[in-house]
Design an enzyme around this catalytic site. Sequence first.
Site: not given
Length: 371
Positions: A168, A170, A172
Amino acid sequence: MAGSREPRRCLQVQRDPRSLHAARQRPSRPSEKNKYYYHHSAWIRAVAGDDEGGVAAASSSSRSRRRGGSVVVLPPRRVRGRGAPATAASFGDNFEITGAEDHVKTSADGQTWYLYLDNKTGVGFQTKQRYLFGWFSMKLKLVGNDSAGVVTAYYMCSDVDAAPQRDELDFEFLGNRTGQPYIIQTNVYHNGVGGREMRHSLWFDPTADFHTYAILWNTKHIVFFVDKVAIRVYPNDASRPGGGDGFFPASKPMYIFSSIWNADDWATRGGLEKTDWARAPFVSSYRDFAADACAWPVSAGGATAAPPACASATADSWWDQPPAWALDAAQRQDNAWVARNLLIYDYCDDRKRFPAPPEECALRDAATTAS
């Protein structure tokens, strides 16, 4: 007050240590004499053009085409001339909704999506394709005003659910009280293990207009970009003499996701600031998705398909050639300015969590040091 249900998503937040919640005052944007933010390397200019919308300048009669074994998904454009404008691909041609469809609205031309969060549920979307390496960008406009407790996530993940062995990458965006700066958190997971968080403030208001957030992912490193500025470099430690510990996503194709959801148990000041549902719905906006990447098809029934030819020939594409394997001098200068002025938290400096820095930290320092 009803609690919010999170939309179906791969992302599973690892509870952050207390040190991640420290606040730092955001510096003002540099003066016009300081042009750090506007340096762009040749390989970024080649795909991004003069605007900030990703690969918009790479014109084509089709908005999705193949080149060198990889797929190029271009943002839609209107063609001026006689008659009606050319039909542009809609946002929905690349994505499908995950979660409550009534929490997604679309602009009249289909080019902009709006995700809504209320005290019942959030929502998300994901690409219909998976990708192994490439360049990925999206324009986002974040939730305005009081957004404490609200998280907008834009990320890549190898699984549609929080699989224990997932990879993953990310972005955010952690909401805050009115007048306080947004915090952008980036993270890397490999085989289900994360803990590589970095947090930055931004040099602009991400709620006032759309800005471009992009990921370059190749065999040498992962670079997180904001409006073409490399805010973070994550190197492949396998390039160390004798090899490294292999904490680098390099074999699992990933979908691209985004979602908006309630995380007021940790997102703003470590959970001290709660979501004010009287201000709902909270809305994040998206447009101009672009991907120049190796597309890995999904077989019928969701089974894993055989690797496409481009998976073993990524060096045929600009994003996995020597100029894209390292930051150039101007990008290192940009990155250094960001590190000096906008960095809030860096896992490489957290000795409570990592008494000895992970191997990639030394590689990153070498890769980002301006010459």
